[in-house]
Design a protein around this motif. Structure first.
Motif, PDB file in Angstrom:
ATOM      1  N   THR A  28       0.818  -1.231   0.000  1.00 18.33           N
ATOM      2  CA  THR A  28       0.000   0.000   0.000  1.00 18.33           C
ATOM      3  C   THR A  28       0.842   1.268   0.000  1.00 18.33           C
ATOM      4  N   TYR A  29       2.153   1.153   0.050  1.00 12.33           N
ATOM      5  CA  TYR A  29       3.026   2.330   0.001  1.00 12.33           C
ATOM      6  C   TYR A  29       3.499   2.624  -1.417  1.00 12.33           C
ATOM      7  N   ILE A  30       3.402   1.640  -2.289  1.00 17.09           N
ATOM      8  CA  ILE A  30       3.842   1.753  -3.678  1.00 17.09           C
ATOM      9  C   ILE A  30       2.600   1.774  -4.561  1.00 17.09           C
ATOM     10  N   SER A  31       2.500   2.785  -5.449  1.00 15.52           N
ATOM     11  CA  SER A  31       1.331   2.866  -6.325  1.00 15.52           C
ATOM     12  C   SER A  31       1.545   2.160  -7.660  1.00 15.52           C
ATOM     13  N   GLU A  32       2.782   2.129  -8.135  1.00 16.01           N
ATOM     14  CA  GLU A  32       3.134   1.460  -9.388  1.00 16.01           C
ATOM     15  C   GLU A  32       4.519   0.863  -9.227  1.00 16.01           C
ATOM     16  N   ALA A  33       4.758  -0.249  -9.908  1.00 12.19           N
ATOM     17  CA  ALA A  33       6.083  -0.869  -9.821  1.00 12.19           C
ATOM     18  C   ALA A  33       6.339  -1.734 -11.046  1.00 12.19           C
ATOM     19  N   ALA A  34       7.634  -1.886 -11.333  1.00 17.19           N
ATOM     20  CA  ALA A  34       8.053  -2.792 -12.400  1.00 17.19           C
ATOM     21  C   ALA A  34       9.410  -3.377 -12.038  1.00 17.19           C
ATOM     22  N   ILE A  35       9.636  -4.589 -12.500  1.00  9.68           N
ATOM     23  CA  ILE A  35      10.933  -5.240 -12.341  1.00  9.68           C
ATOM     24  C   ILE A  35      11.447  -5.558 -13.748  1.00  9.68           C
ATOM     25  N   TYR A  36      12.646  -5.063 -14.024  1.00  7.73           N
ATOM     26  CA  TYR A  36      13.313  -5.280 -15.308  1.00  7.73           C
ATOM     27  C   TYR A  36      14.577  -6.098 -15.082  1.00  7.73           C
ATOM     28  N   GLU A  74      -0.489  -3.211 -12.541  1.00  9.54           N
ATOM     29  CA  GLU A  74      -1.572  -3.010 -13.510  1.00  9.54           C
ATOM     30  C   GLU A  74      -1.508  -1.655 -14.212  1.00  9.54           C
ATOM     31  N   HIS A  75      -1.209  -0.593 -13.496  1.00 10.42           N
ATOM     32  CA  HIS A  75      -1.243   0.753 -14.075  1.00 10.42           C
ATOM     33  C   HIS A  75       0.125   1.277 -14.493  1.00 10.42           C
ATOM     34  N   TYR A  76       1.129   0.444 -14.455  1.00 12.66           N
ATOM     35  CA  TYR A  76       2.466   0.855 -14.886  1.00 12.66           C
ATOM     36  C   TYR A  76       2.487   0.865 -16.406  1.00 12.66           C
ATOM     37  N   ILE A 116      11.729  -0.485 -10.286  1.00 12.59           N
ATOM     38  CA  ILE A 116      11.287   0.906 -10.355  1.00 12.59           C
ATOM     39  C   ILE A 116       9.936   0.999  -9.651  1.00 12.59           C
ATOM     40  N   THR A 117       9.840   1.897  -8.663  1.00  8.55           N
ATOM     41  CA  THR A 117       8.580   2.066  -7.939  1.00  8.55           C
ATOM     42  C   THR A 117       8.179   3.529  -7.904  1.00  8.55           C
ATOM     43  N   PHE A 118       6.888   3.753  -7.836  1.00 13.05           N
ATOM     44  CA  PHE A 118       6.316   5.089  -7.711  1.00 13.05           C
ATOM     45  C   PHE A 118       5.484   5.136  -6.438  1.00 13.05           C
ATOM     46  N   HIS A 119       5.476   6.293  -5.788  1.00 10.98           N
ATOM     47  CA  HIS A 119       4.563   6.485  -4.662  1.00 10.98           C
ATOM     48  C   HIS A 119       3.864   7.822  -4.815  1.00 10.98           C
ATOM     49  N   THR A 120       2.669   7.912  -4.267  1.00 12.32           N
ATOM     50  CA  THR A 120       1.869   9.130  -4.349  1.00 12.32           C
ATOM     51  C   THR A 120       2.269  10.102  -3.244  1.00 12.32           C
ATOM     52  N   ASP A 121       1.701  11.291  -3.307  1.00  8.67           N
ATOM     53  CA  ASP A 121       2.019  12.291  -2.290  1.00  8.67           C
ATOM     54  C   ASP A 121       1.352  12.012  -0.946  1.00  8.67           C
TER      55      ASP A 121
END
Length: 130
Positions: free
Chosen positions: A19-27, A38-40, A102-107
């Protein structure tokens, strides 16, 4: 190796599932998307810029990242972790032996919580040689 079910579990359960990460990918370090949330929907040029940043921190410190038309300032960059900020949103990346995460988090999320969620996975993968 592309979108393997076991890699997808890391993304769905451990990263976005935290719940701390909104988007993620592993390359894979050599390229190739192994799993994504799903939304990456980021282009490969984001991966290439991050990959370059891990080998040339001066480059990424000077340029930051441009993602979805927004400029992300580089907060930290070394050979294992990079952090970027745009307002309250952030991107946190980790490099392991064979992967880049690579991970993204919201404000709404404290960056430290997002960093910890990613750190657990990155540290585990490093410990098993991945």
């Amino acid at each position: 190796m592309s979108e393997d079910k076991s890699w997808q579990t890391y993304v769905d359960n451990n990263l976005v599932g935290s719940t701390y990460i909104s988007e993620a990918a592993i390359y894979g370090i050599k390229g190739g998307l192994w799993a994504k949330s799903e939304h990456y929907d980021h282009e490969d040029d984001l991966f290439e810029a991050i990959k370059k940043g891990f080998s040339d921190s001066e480059f990424i410190l000077a340029t930051g990242l441009r993602v979805r038309g927004e400029k992300y300032m580089t907060l930290n960059a070394d050979d294992q972790e990079m952090k970027f900020k745009c307002g309250g949103k952030g991107i946190i990346c980790a490099k392991t032996v064979q992967a880049i995460i690579i991970t993204f988090h919201t404000d709404e999320v404290q960056p430290g919580n997002a960093n910890n969620a990613l750190g657990v996975i990155a540290d585990y993968l490093r410990s098993v040689g991945f």
